[in-house]
Every structure is written in structure tokens, then in C-alpha cells.
Design a protein around this motif. Structure first.
Motif, PDB file in Angstrom:
ATOM      1  N   ALA A  25      73.293  68.417  20.326  1.00  0.00           N
ATOM      2  CA  ALA A  25      74.760  68.382  20.662  1.00  0.00           C
ATOM      3  C   ALA A  25      75.705  67.811  19.831  1.00  0.00           C
ATOM      4  N   ASN A  26      75.336  67.048  18.843  1.00  0.00           N
ATOM      5  CA  ASN A  26      75.685  67.389  17.321  1.00  0.00           C
ATOM      6  C   ASN A  26      76.379  68.317  16.309  1.00  0.00           C
ATOM      7  N   VAL A  27      74.932  69.059  15.994  1.00  0.00           N
ATOM      8  CA  VAL A  27      75.983  70.718  15.944  1.00  0.00           C
ATOM      9  C   VAL A  27      77.196  71.960  17.088  1.00  0.00           C
ATOM     10  N   ILE A 152      69.301  62.102   7.396  1.00  0.00           N
ATOM     11  CA  ILE A 152      69.979  61.757   6.577  1.00  0.00           C
ATOM     12  C   ILE A 152      69.583  62.632   5.487  1.00  0.00           C
ATOM     13  N   PHE A 153      68.414  63.734   5.366  1.00  0.00           N
ATOM     14  CA  PHE A 153      67.568  64.970   4.739  1.00  0.00           C
ATOM     15  C   PHE A 153      68.174  65.598   5.608  1.00  0.00           C
ATOM     16  N   LEU A 154      67.947  66.311   7.290  1.00  0.00           N
ATOM     17  CA  LEU A 154      68.300  66.716   8.007  1.00  0.00           C
ATOM     18  C   LEU A 154      69.601  67.685   7.954  1.00  0.00           C
ATOM     19  N   HIS A 155      70.786  66.271   8.484  1.00  0.00           N
ATOM     20  CA  HIS A 155      71.775  66.557   8.328  1.00  0.00           C
ATOM     21  C   HIS A 155      71.830  66.971   6.937  1.00  0.00           C
ATOM     22  N   LEU A 156      72.126  66.744   6.138  1.00  0.00           N
ATOM     23  CA  LEU A 156      72.356  67.452   4.390  1.00  0.00           C
ATOM     24  C   LEU A 156      71.628  69.760   4.087  1.00  0.00           C
ATOM     25  N   GLY A 157      70.717  69.464   4.441  1.00  0.00           N
ATOM     26  CA  GLY A 157      70.185  70.100   4.716  1.00  0.00           C
ATOM     27  C   GLY A 157      70.735  71.044   5.859  1.00  0.00           C
ATOM     28  N   ALA A 158      71.009  70.777   6.512  1.00  0.00           N
ATOM     29  CA  ALA A 158      71.606  71.619   8.298  1.00  0.00           C
ATOM     30  C   ALA A 158      73.359  72.231   7.368  1.00  0.00           C
ATOM     31  N   ASN A 159      74.207  70.831   6.606  1.00  0.00           N
ATOM     32  CA  ASN A 159      74.897  71.304   6.256  1.00  0.00           C
ATOM     33  C   ASN A 159      75.509  72.230   4.909  1.00  0.00           C
ATOM     34  N   LYS A 169      83.126  74.425   5.395  1.00  0.00           N
ATOM     35  CA  LYS A 169      84.367  74.364   3.916  1.00  0.00           C
ATOM     36  C   LYS A 169      83.855  73.641   2.554  1.00  0.00           C
ATOM     37  N   VAL A 170      82.995  72.869   3.332  1.00  0.00           N
ATOM     38  CA  VAL A 170      82.066  71.767   2.713  1.00  0.00           C
ATOM     39  C   VAL A 170      80.817  71.804   2.495  1.00  0.00           C
ATOM     40  N   TRP A 171      79.789  70.965   1.561  1.00  0.00           N
ATOM     41  CA  TRP A 171      79.059  71.590   1.372  1.00  0.00           C
ATOM     42  C   TRP A 171      77.783  70.100   2.544  1.00  0.00           C
TER      43      TRP A 171
END
Length: 172
Positions: A25-27, A152-159, A169-171
């Protein structure tokens, strides 16, 4: 193999499976968002936007429906499609309300759209999803902790992947 490692691995896999409606949903809200902002471009009492342009009706509705659809599929696997769909709607909708709450907090802290707010950026949607889901199911504390750490890790990895693919535009 050590039973503790197997137990932690199993809990981690289940945490991802449980949160899949919220994650997707978030993606989806990010991917298919746009259009009218949820706050109708209105300002809060402090003069700043309530949520900002990044939180839209289209993203919220589509994301919530995707959460419900993923929950329905999970429910079919578990032989309870109605319960799965309802849980998926609560997880998906809760994720997007949690994300909107994170945007609200960022605006109050004078953090502009697209600027980082460590932990808030990674956890707002997960906390929203867990709060909404807890209205209809009991979520054990060890599962909650596992979900928050993994998120935390999934979100950062996906971004980072979305950034490398040119979708962000940002990592972060």
C-alpha cells in the motif's frame, strides 16, 4: 542449525508476510499518487500545510485498495478471504494514515517535503498499520518489535533501489 536462529528467521519471514498489505500500500501510494492533496492545500493553525502535496486522495485510495487486495490473496491462501481482505484494508489504510501523520509531524517540525526525518520516515506508516490492525487482531509484542526493525531496513533498501532506478530524487 540452532533452533533460535530458525525461530528468529521464521518470525522475520512471518513479519514481512503479515505486513505485506501495508508495505505494498505504501509503495503503491507513492507510485500511483498525485492529484488532489488529502489536505486540499489547507494550512494548519501554525500557517503551514496540514500534510503537503505528497499525501494525495488518489494515492491513499489506491494504496488502501491494494492493501485490501493483497490481504484478500493472503486470506485465500489461509482459507479466510473475508478476514484477509479486512485485515489488508486495515493494514493498508493504516499505513497511509500513518504516513500522513508522519507528514503532519514533519510540517510541524518545519521539515520540508523530501527532506529526511530519520526513523519517522521509516516507521510512520508501519506504526499506523499496526495501530489499525490491532483494532481487529491481537499482535504479539515480539512480532511488533520484529516488524519495526525489519521495516527500517526494508524501507531504506527500497528507497535506495527506487533512487537508483530514477523513481525518487533522494536515496532516503
Amino acid at each position: 542449525m540452532d533452533p533460535t536462529i530458525i525461530s528468529v528467521f521464521s518470525l522475520s519471514v512471518y513479519a514481512i508476510y503479515f505486513m505485506l498489505p501495508a508495505y505494498l500500500a505504501n509503495v503503491t501510494a507513492l507510485t500511483f499518487g498525485g492529484g488532489a492533496p488529502l489536505d486540499f492545500k489547507r494550512n494548519f493553525a501554525d500557517g503551514r500545510r496540514i500534510f503537503g502535496d505528497g499525501v494525495t486522495w488518489r494515492g491513499t485510495i489506491i494504496g488502501t485498495l491494494i492493501g485490501g487486495g493483497v490481504g484478500l490473496l493472503q486470506g485465500l491462501i489461509m482459507s479466510n478471504p473475508v478476514q484477509g481482505c479486512i485485515l489488508g484494508l486495515f493494514l493498508g489504510g493504516g499505513a497511509l494514515i500513518g504516513d500522513a501523520a508522519g507528514s503532519f509531524i514533519k510540517r510541524r517540525l518545519k521539515i520540508e517535503r523530501g527532506r529526511p526525518a530519520p526513523l519517522l520516515d521509516q516507521l510512520d506508516f508501519a506504526i499506523g498499520a499496526l495501530i489499525f490492525a490491532s483494532l481487529i487482531v491481537t499482535i504479539p509484542s515480539n512480532l511488533i518489535i520484529t516488524i519495526l526493525i525489519i521495516t527500517i531496513f526494508l524501507h531504506l533498501g527500497a528507497n535506495m533501489i527506487a533512487y537508483l532506478l530514477g523513481m525518487k530524487k533522494v536515496w532516503y
